[in-house]
Design an enzyme around this catalytic site. Structure first.
Site, short mmCIF file in Angstrom:
data_model
loop_
_atom_site.label_atom_id
_atom_site.label_comp_id
_atom_site.label_asym_id
_atom_site.label_seq_id
_atom_site.Cartn_x
_atom_site.Cartn_y
_atom_site.Cartn_z
N GLN A 70 0.85 -1.20 0.00
CA GLN A 70 0.00 0.00 0.00
C GLN A 70 0.88 1.24 0.00
O GLN A 70 1.99 1.22 0.51
CB GLN A 70 -0.98 -0.02 1.18
CG GLN A 70 -0.40 -0.34 2.55
CD GLN A 70 0.39 0.80 3.17
OE1 GLN A 70 0.23 1.95 2.80
NE2 GLN A 70 1.25 0.47 4.12
N SER B 213 0.39 6.70 3.05
CA SER B 213 0.97 7.84 3.76
C SER B 213 2.03 8.54 2.92
O SER B 213 2.67 7.95 2.06
CB SER B 213 1.62 7.37 5.06
OG SER B 213 0.66 6.90 5.96
N GLU C 81 -9.94 -2.48 6.14
CA GLU C 81 -8.69 -2.63 6.86
C GLU C 81 -8.94 -2.56 8.37
O GLU C 81 -8.41 -3.34 9.15
CB GLU C 81 -7.73 -1.53 6.43
CG GLU C 81 -6.36 -1.66 7.03
CD GLU C 81 -5.41 -0.57 6.54
OE1 GLU C 81 -4.20 -0.77 6.65
OE2 GLU C 81 -5.88 0.48 6.06
N ASN D 289 -5.13 5.09 16.53
CA ASN D 289 -6.30 4.91 17.39
C ASN D 289 -6.90 6.26 17.82
O ASN D 289 -8.08 6.33 18.15
CB ASN D 289 -5.94 4.03 18.59
CG ASN D 289 -5.81 2.57 18.15
OD1 ASN D 289 -5.85 2.26 16.96
ND2 ASN D 289 -5.68 1.68 19.12
N GLU D 290 -6.08 7.32 17.78
CA GLU D 290 -6.65 8.65 18.05
C GLU D 290 -7.66 9.01 16.95
O GLU D 290 -8.75 9.51 17.23
CB GLU D 290 -5.54 9.70 18.12
CG GLU D 290 -4.72 9.66 19.40
CD GLU D 290 -3.88 8.39 19.54
OE1 GLU D 290 -3.41 7.86 18.52
OE2 GLU D 290 -3.72 7.92 20.69
#
Lengths: 337, 386
Positions: free
Chosen positions: B125, B128, B243, B369-370
């Site tokens: 992938q 980012s 995902e 997770n934020e």
């Protein structure tokens, strides 16, 4: 594998939800708190009319012959409303006990009326003398020396005891055992009371899920309404993340409760482990959500003027009732280690 | 509600188990995040595909078995129970393929799916960028229109195993006049072609599991766009939801880890205490909680419900559970937990310390997770964005 409730089960939930929404607003719970238990009487009667109180009684006894699984969603709604009254003891535990082990005479006298909502049942397990809703019950079913007893509350000495949840109507019970109030001896009472304890733990877990949902709803609403620094506090990430964590705790506990209901209603081999998982997760979720909801409310949440406290205190009481986390974790530990 | 597996599901489990027991390599392969290990993992992927196990839920014509989602979960349970190799084809099979099934053309599916599932063409992938991590919509890579296709330029990073892969997929700005989520397009692009430089980056555990990808005027034909031009954000979000949801980390993996932790506890219980014992029990219970949560979710999916932002709860739960479970293992092992893979005295060949380091990535990748908690609070609970 199919993990969903049926339309009938959801319809019954909706009926109970509507009744409680209409008739069991927080001021009803508050009135019971303030020493007016009669304020909740009409709610009980309406619940009885919907058939919820008689759910577990056999059709022959005027009930619906429903299983532990069928009970879960209505009990969740009862937790959501923090409805005060011995609904778990009557519906989830007492009526099935009466049906399984009452003498003909006891059944004749109590079963039909209990299923119709005219008789409320409190249950005292072996070595348990402080009983929830003892003050509000008409009949005590107790396990003493291994045997079962079915005692009209007029023959029971009930001394009120203070719970952190004033609507729990705790009472210390004592009574004289006698051949008249003794239940049948030709059934395995040890097994039956063990099963009853599982039922009580499961039903408590279902109520705890409802309590979680209500406390989270209150906190989310408050976070949307309350403004500081010119915007709702719920726009602050620190507040958001607390509430997200609360939702995660709640949503991961829920399927465990439903699965335990299925396990019990099908007498699955590992039903006891399933119940322990359900009780631990539901109890921990409720305590966690209570803490986060309080923090989000801030100072107003720390008063008894705010409704939240009645739900928190019910959550604390029920998280510890019918086996706290330590008790159930130990059962699981014995199973897996 | 029926929480027993059907006879068909039970038979499927048996078939999985029999094949896996006969075929899974007896000795664990070297890490799939190293060049040498990657090659060995590909050989295993060929074997899986040829026996029809690489992507059990896919249509038969692409090499699948048309298994139900529950059967896929069963396969995963069996796969991790026996300790089969990690899936180096994962970024293709579990992340790109769901997007292709939803948005791809028949020609794209014909061309890419079978080689992807067999491991003949491997995929990384490329989401980012150096300045677009959590804020993915701020990405800067561009695609310029040319005859018959596009020229891609820019820099991608944290591309898992891209140092060993053949192809990658990601978002590029095709409309320079638009900002953020608008004007992006979803491209598949080759990694071994003119204008592409891939630089491996060693992860926390020292394996070359990451890579940076530099693109300078890399030609990509129109046929390698997934979905519509300028509609890449919508297409990409479909992938991120799978995902975060089930496809990346099914319960079988964590149940297997919990079982191994219990085994470790039995070997090290002499130095355990009630606190560690409770943590071991907690790890097992959490894996169970994730399993039943997943069964409930999959039932919803099979009834045609869309899971949407609920998948963020999934991701937070499994990633934080995985860290806790590994922390407990390291505490059980005690002083020798520092002994790494390669040290002969390392407990379980250093697997726990390595697994711990891998687990630490969980709360970061696939959207931190934020970010997940923002999604949960805004899109599930309805809290205000600002």
């Amino acid at each position: 594998m199919h993990f969903a409730f049926t339309d009938d089960q959801k319809m019954l939930r909706d009926t109970v939800r509507e009744v409680l929404q209409r008739e069991c607003a927080p001021d009803v719970v508050r009135a019971v708190w303030e020493g007016r238990p009669e304020s909740a009487t009409s709610v009980w009667d309406t619940l009885a009319e919907t058939g919820v109180v008689g759910m577990t009684a056999s059709e022959a006894s005027g009930g619906m012959g429903m299983s532990e699984l069928d009970l879960l969603l209505p009990l969740e709604e009862i937790g959501y409303a923090a409805f005060p009254g011995p609904i778990v003891d009557t519906v989830a535990v007492g009526i099935p006990l009466l049906e399984a082990a009452g003498t003909d005479e006891q059944k004749e006298r109590w079963l039909g009326p209990a299923a119709a909502g005219e008789v409320r049942v409190a249950v005292a397990f072996e070595d348990q003398d402080i009983v929830a809703d003892a003050g509000a019950a008409d009949l005590l079913i107790a396990q003493r020396g291994g045997a079962g007893y079915c005692v009209p509350i007029s023959d029971v000495s009930v001394t009120p005891e203070q719970s952190v949840d004033r609507a729990r109507a705790l009472g210390r019970v004592s009574f004289e055992t006698s051949p008249q109030n003794r239940m049948r001896d030709d059934v395995d009472m040890h097994a039956l009371f063990s099963l009853s304890q599982e039922r009580a733990a499961l039903a408590t877990a279902a109520q705890l899920i409802g309590l979680c949902r209500r406390m989270l709803d209150m906190a989310v609403q408050y976070a949307k309404d309350r403004e500081q620094f010119g915007k709702p506090i719920g726009a602050q990430q620190a507040v958001k993340h607390r509430l997200a964590n609360a939702l995660i705790e709640q949503e991961f506990a829920r399927p465990l409760v439903y699965r335990a209901g299925w396990s019990m209603s099908t007498s699955a081999r590992d039903a006891d482990v399933a119940v322990s998982l359900a009780k631990i997760y539901a109890g921990q979720a409720a305590r966690f959500v209570a803490k986060e909801a309080l923090q989000v409310h801030g100072a107003i949440g720390y008063t008894i003027e705010c409704d939240l406290h009645m739900w928190m205190k019910r959550a604390w009481a029920l998280a510890a009732a019918h086996g706290d986390a330590a008790y159930h974790r130990e059962r699981i530990g014995r199973h897996i280690l | 509600m029926d929480l027993d597996f059907t006879d068909t599901e039970a038979a499927f489990r048996k078939e999985c188990r029999v094949w896996l027991e006969a075929n899974v390599p007896k000795e664990p392969l070297p890490s799939g995040d190293t060049r040498e290990g990657f090659a060995q993992h590909l050989a295993w992927e060929h074997q899986l595909f040829d026996a029809g196990w690489a992507a059990v839920s896919w249509p038969k014509k692409y090499g699948g078995r048309e298994a139900s989602l529950f059967e896929w979960l069963i396969f995963e349970e069996e796969y991790y129970r026996i300790g089969a190799p990690s899936r180096v084809t994962q970024n293709g099979i579990f992340l790109l393929a769901p997007t292709l099934f939803e948005f791809g053309t028949d020609e794209q599916k014909e061309r890419t799916l079978r080689p992807m599932a067999r491991g003949d063409v491997t995929w990384g992938q490329a989401w980012s960028e150096p300045n677009a991590g959590s804020d993915l919509a701020s990405l800067k890579s561009t695609a310029r229109r040319v005859d018959g296709g596009w020229r891609l330029s820019g820099q991608k990073t944290w591309s898992t195993r891209a140092a060993f892969c053949d192809m990658a997929y990601g978002l590029f700005r095709t409309d320079p006049d638009q900002t953020r989520h608008r004007g992006l397009t979803y491209f598949m692009f080759p990694l071994h072609t003119d204008g592409v430089t891939v630089r491996g980056v060693d992860r926390l555990d020292g394996d070359e599991g990451f890579a940076e990808i530099f693109l300078e005027d890399v030609f990509v034909p129109d046929s390698d766009i997934i979905g519509e031009v300028h509609q890449g954000w919508k297409v990409a979000m479909a992938t991120t939801s799978s995902e975060r949801g089930l496809s990346l980390r099914s319960p079988g993996r964590f149940m297997a880890t919990a079982t191994r932790l219990i085994d470790l506890y039995h070997r090290y219980r002499d130095r355990s205490d009630p606190v560690l014992r409770d943590q071991v029990i907690q790890a097992w219970m959490d894996a169970q909680a994730y399993r039943w949560f997943t069964f409930q979710t999959v039932t919803r999916m099979m009834q045609g419900e869309s899971i949407g932002p609920d998948s963020s709860m999934n991701k937070v739960f499994w990633s934080e559970m995985d860290v806790r479970t590994h922390e407990t293992a390291l505490e059980l092992i005690g002083e020798s937990s520092e002994l790494d893979v390669g040290c002969e005295s390392a407990v379980d060949a250093g697997h726990w310390m390595k697994g711990f380091q891998f687990a630490l990535a969980g709360p970061i990748y696939a959207g931190t997770n934020e970010i997940q908690r923002n999604i949960i609070s805004e899109r599930v609970l309805g809290l205000p964005r600002k």
